[in-house]
Each structure stands twice: as structure tokens, then as C-alpha cells.
Scaffold this motif. Sequence first.
Motif, short mmCIF file in Angstrom:
data_model
loop_
_atom_site.label_atom_id
_atom_site.label_comp_id
_atom_site.label_asym_id
_atom_site.label_seq_id
_atom_site.Cartn_x
_atom_site.Cartn_y
_atom_site.Cartn_z
N HIS A 17 0.86 -1.19 0.00
CA HIS A 17 0.00 0.00 0.00
C HIS A 17 0.89 1.24 0.00
O HIS A 17 1.71 1.43 0.90
CB HIS A 17 -0.89 -0.02 1.24
CG HIS A 17 -1.87 1.10 1.31
ND1 HIS A 17 -1.52 2.38 1.66
CD2 HIS A 17 -3.21 1.14 1.06
CE1 HIS A 17 -2.60 3.16 1.64
NE2 HIS A 17 -3.63 2.42 1.27
N THR A 18 0.77 2.09 -1.03
CA THR A 18 1.60 3.28 -1.16
C THR A 18 0.71 4.52 -1.19
O THR A 18 -0.30 4.56 -1.89
CB THR A 18 2.44 3.23 -2.44
OG1 THR A 18 3.20 2.03 -2.47
CG2 THR A 18 3.40 4.41 -2.52
N GLN A 19 1.11 5.54 -0.44
CA GLN A 19 0.36 6.80 -0.38
C GLN A 19 1.33 7.96 -0.31
O GLN A 19 2.50 7.81 0.02
CB GLN A 19 -0.57 6.82 0.84
CG GLN A 19 0.17 6.73 2.18
CD GLN A 19 -0.76 6.46 3.34
OE1 GLN A 19 -1.13 5.33 3.61
NE2 GLN A 19 -1.14 7.53 4.04
N THR A 20 0.84 9.15 -0.66
CA THR A 20 1.69 10.33 -0.58
C THR A 20 2.04 10.62 0.88
O THR A 20 1.27 10.30 1.80
CB THR A 20 0.97 11.54 -1.18
OG1 THR A 20 -0.29 11.73 -0.53
CG2 THR A 20 0.73 11.34 -2.67
N TRP A 21 3.20 11.22 1.09
CA TRP A 21 3.69 11.52 2.44
C TRP A 21 4.01 13.00 2.50
O TRP A 21 4.86 13.51 1.78
CB TRP A 21 4.93 10.70 2.73
CG TRP A 21 5.41 10.77 4.16
CD1 TRP A 21 5.10 11.71 5.09
CD2 TRP A 21 6.30 9.86 4.80
NE1 TRP A 21 5.72 11.45 6.27
CE2 TRP A 21 6.47 10.31 6.13
CE3 TRP A 21 6.96 8.71 4.40
CZ2 TRP A 21 7.29 9.64 7.04
CZ3 TRP A 21 7.77 8.05 5.30
CH2 TRP A 21 7.93 8.51 6.62
N SER A 22 3.31 13.70 3.35
CA SER A 22 3.51 15.13 3.53
C SER A 22 3.48 15.44 5.03
O SER A 22 3.16 14.56 5.84
CB SER A 22 2.41 15.92 2.81
OG SER A 22 1.15 15.71 3.44
N PRO A 23 3.81 16.66 5.43
CA PRO A 23 3.74 17.00 6.86
C PRO A 23 2.35 16.80 7.45
O PRO A 23 2.21 16.63 8.67
CB PRO A 23 4.15 18.49 6.88
CG PRO A 23 5.01 18.65 5.67
CD PRO A 23 4.42 17.74 4.64
N GLU A 24 1.32 16.80 6.62
CA GLU A 24 -0.04 16.63 7.12
C GLU A 24 -0.47 15.16 7.21
O GLU A 24 -1.56 14.85 7.69
CB GLU A 24 -1.04 17.36 6.21
CG GLU A 24 -0.92 18.88 6.23
CD GLU A 24 0.28 19.38 5.45
OE1 GLU A 24 0.66 18.69 4.47
OE2 GLU A 24 0.85 20.41 5.84
N THR A 25 0.38 14.23 6.76
CA THR A 25 0.00 12.82 6.76
C THR A 25 -0.13 12.30 8.19
O THR A 25 0.74 12.54 9.03
CB THR A 25 1.05 11.98 6.01
OG1 THR A 25 1.18 12.50 4.68
CG2 THR A 25 0.64 10.53 5.94
N ASP A 26 -1.21 11.59 8.45
CA ASP A 26 -1.48 11.03 9.77
C ASP A 26 -0.62 9.78 9.98
O ASP A 26 -0.63 8.85 9.16
CB ASP A 26 -2.97 10.66 9.87
CG ASP A 26 -3.36 10.21 11.27
OD1 ASP A 26 -2.48 10.11 12.14
OD2 ASP A 26 -4.56 9.96 11.49
N ALA A 27 0.12 9.73 11.10
CA ALA A 27 0.98 8.58 11.38
C ALA A 27 0.18 7.30 11.52
O ALA A 27 0.62 6.22 11.10
CB ALA A 27 1.80 8.84 12.66
N ILE A 28 -1.01 7.39 12.11
CA ILE A 28 -1.86 6.20 12.26
C ILE A 28 -2.29 5.68 10.89
O ILE A 28 -2.37 4.48 10.65
CB ILE A 28 -3.11 6.51 13.12
CG1 ILE A 28 -2.67 6.98 14.52
CG2 ILE A 28 -4.01 5.30 13.22
CD1 ILE A 28 -1.89 5.94 15.29
N ASP A 29 -2.50 6.60 9.97
CA ASP A 29 -2.88 6.22 8.61
C ASP A 29 -1.77 5.41 7.95
O ASP A 29 -2.02 4.43 7.24
CB ASP A 29 -3.16 7.49 7.80
CG ASP A 29 -3.93 7.20 6.52
OD1 ASP A 29 -4.79 6.32 6.54
OD2 ASP A 29 -3.65 7.87 5.51
#
Length: 559
Positions: A306-318
Amino acid sequence: MRSVRVLRGAITGLALLVMALPARAQDAGESCLVTLGHSDIVSPSADLARLFDLADSASRQSFFLRRTSDRMQFNACGVPRHVARLARALALPELPERGASLLPAGLRVHLNTGYPRDWNDGALWSGRGAASSLTAGAMFRWGVLEAALAPVFIALQNSAFDMLPYPDPAYSRYIHRWHGRFIDLPQRFGPDAATAVDPGQSYIRVQHRAWRGGFSTENLAWGAGLRNPLLLSGTAAGFPHVFLESARPVDIGIGHAELQLFWGRLSESDHFDRDPDNDHRAMGGIMGVIRPRGLDGLYLGVAHLHTQTWSPETDAIDILTAPVRGAGVDSAGLPRNLRLFGLFARWAGVPGGFEVYGEWARQDTWEQWVRLLNPVDAAQAYTLGLQKLVRRGDGAVRFSAEVSHLSDALAHRDLGRGLITYYVSPQVTQGHTHRGQLLGAPIGPGSEAQFIGADVFWSGGRSSFSIERVRYDDDAYYAVWGAVHGPHGHDTEMSFRAGHLWGSGSFAVEGEVGYSFRYNRSLLGLHHGNSPDFPYRRDENIGLRLHGRWTPPVRIWPL
């Protein structure tokens, strides 16, 4: 001429190294046990480990979960003598319970005369001209704690070749001409020669009984495929990741099982878009393997990436829950993230020395089970292969074949679903890549390949011969040019290769020469004509590869 001088210098340096360093002494009463590893995922030692698995049923391995620090013991007395001799030249020394030791050192030199040809080379990108890498390092162990530092030093000539620059100024001119904004797969890594240092196969981990966990930049390989694993391969550099995994098979009653769970960070290359805010992605993965009780040599596996974008707003739990959840869909029913799901099987028969394996994978979302099952051939990929080991006195012959298919289903392209190209994603625009190289099958998006090869093990080492056909990026061809050129304009390559591996004492040297001819490379010439009778382009490439490895004498600093 510059590439020839680089190649000559590398060969001279390797020869001086061989003469200057002492050979590892062999004990006259040496045990039959030989320890092999996956030093580069795709390496002679990894290949021999797979062959030993066909000849020695006492220490079977799944080969679904592969990490470069894996250490596997085999019975060298149970295989032909010439195979065992090579294995001893590539064998790893015993690890100290407390102390430090040197890791094997390796030199790679590649030369392509016509166009890039990169294939399971890790951090080293084999462009046109010469490319070389040097690996060395050391490991440390103290009880349950183990660590290794194994950097890779890389030099690329990166000579120019014909390509179609990408026309959008918001992106690098070197990005993929046809999938462009939806995969970070540059045609060329910039206009100049380059040098780099990569952390390579480094790690730190703690092991307790049957489990271990830690942090690593090692390459991971999933699945049984030899040339084209579908989910994770050795084509890109290893990415930084934390992990929890089984250190050995665990008895679960119905058989023995292995598990691997990781969370990693993927990076964008310097030759994709010009947006600094999307340079990283988070990827989580989980894979399980079972060896059913009573079915000797059968292994079954299932995996999810599973790959998703990573930004400062990304939730760690996500990010943490990504390996065990679905991709999520938008209002149009399309996945928000990039998800790959795979099934694997391998059956290795002993003492027959025969192996058959397969991988099947989908790029889709699991919330919509109807889409997963109907149509079953949409957005899918598969790899099927076999190999047979035939003993010949002190030697042996190995025959192998593999077929891979990653292009989309023709029957479903006009039914409203649209074209879904494997590894390409409008939602995660860098696709299934790390630093501009593919994480999966090296043939790439929308491609197919057929490979057949033979290896002869004799007193002089291992001699190899192979033929391979690859049809690249059918999805781009059908989307843009298929209606005009029909079956005539595909990007198709034929390759013929011969190589030899020699090992003695602590040294091993492998050389390979290959000749390839490729029609309509990267579909370059099709935009100049609109007739099926158009004179199609042909490119030729001579590829040379030289790999040298030295296992240092046993130097352990006990603590």
C-alpha cells in the motif's frame, strides 16, 4: 573511448586487488555445511542457494521473503562437486556471537554501447556507456543485537542516446515520454556523468527467538520469480524501512509459516516534477508464507503493498495501518492510493531437481470485491517459471524458463473502466518506483517477456547461455499508436547472452557479454509516420558485465 578506458581501469583494479589480498584458508577437515546469502538479491550466491534447495531436502527455503542479509545453510556434500566448489568460493564465514567482522567486497562494471539496459542492478543504473559500483562494509553482533554498514559507491558515465524529451515545462524533460506525469521513471538520469554514495545493504536489528525487528536500507524481494518478481525486486536501490519479521519458519500446526511486515519511505528522483512538496511517499507491506505439512517442497504466499503520498499533514496512524487495510476510493470509485495484491506458489521436488513457480498480482482496491473477481484479468500481472537441475557426474546442467506478462487486458479497454497500467498511478503520481527506478519487475509497465536459459557447471566454473524476448509497454502502444500500426509497431527486443562464473578460494569473478536488437525502442520513430508500412526504427546494443567478489579472511574482533 572514455567508456573503454573506464572499463579497462576497473578490470586492472580488480586484478590488482585479487593479487594483493590473501586467499581465505580452507580447513582440510571442513564441514559439508556451506552458508550462502542474497548479497545483492540477484547474485551468484543467491542463484546457487536456489539450486542447493533443489538438491538438499534437509534445509528447504521458501525464497518468497528475501533480504540481502539472509544466511542459509546447505549440505555441499549432497550436490555435484563442481557446484560445491563454486559455492565454497561464495560462502559466508560464520558470524561471531560477540564481535565484528568484514563483509564481502564487490565490484561491478557494466557497459552498454547503444541504449540503457538496467536489470536487477539495485542502486546502480546501467545507462548508455560505463557504469560501475563498489561495495564493502562490516557487521557487528552482540547477543540479540546485530548491525551492518555496507555502503555502495557508484560512478555513471551516462552517455547521451536518442530519446523524446517530455514537452511539459512543469516536469523534467527526461521523464517517461508516454506515462509521463504518472510514474517517476526517467528515460535518462540527467545530462551529465555522475557519482553517488548509497547506504546499500545496511541495517540494525534485534532478534529474540523466532522474531526480529529493526531498521534497514536493504533490498527486499518478494515472490518466487527469478527475473521478474511482480511486487518487490532488486531493480531499484533499497529504501529505508522499519520491519518486524520471522527469523525462521514457525510451526503453526498445519505447517510452517513465515511473516514479514514493514513500513518504508520512498523518494522521488531528481528528474520528475518540480514540486518539492511531493518528494516522498509512504509504503507499507505485509507478506505471509506457509509450507503445508505433508506436502514437501510446496510453498504458498500472499502479499499486500500500500503506497500513499507523504507530507507534513500525513497522519501517522494512517501510515501504520496501511499494510492491513484497503486503498479507499473516491466518488468515482477509483482508488485514492496505489495498492498491489499478490499470490505466490512454488513447488520444488527433491531428489528430482525440478522446480515450478508462479506469481499473480493485481493493482486495484479490495473494497470492491466484484472488481477484484470480475473482470479477473483487468489490471493484473503474472510470472510463471520452471527450472530443472540435471546431474552429470561431478558437474550439472540447469535448464530454466520464465514468462511474465504485465500488460492490461485488451478485452476490457473499451468497456468504460479505462486503461489501468501496472505500476502507473494518477493518484500516487510517482507510481511503483524509488528514486526513479522500478520496485517491481524490471521489464516495466505494460510489458511482457519470455526467457529461456541453460547453465553448465564444470571444472572451470559455470557457463551460462540465454535467449530473451521482451515487448515493452504495450499499454502505451495500444493507447497511442495501435489503431494505426496494428501488430507492426510494438517496441520489441531480442537478446542473446553468454557468461561465465569462476570461483576459487575467497574470490569469484563473473563476466557476461550480450547482444540485443530492439525495434521501435520507446516508440521513438512512430510519431514521424502514420502508415503501417512506415520503415520502423532498429537499435542495437552490446552489453558487457563484469562482477568481482572477495570474501575477506575471517577477521573477527571478539568483545
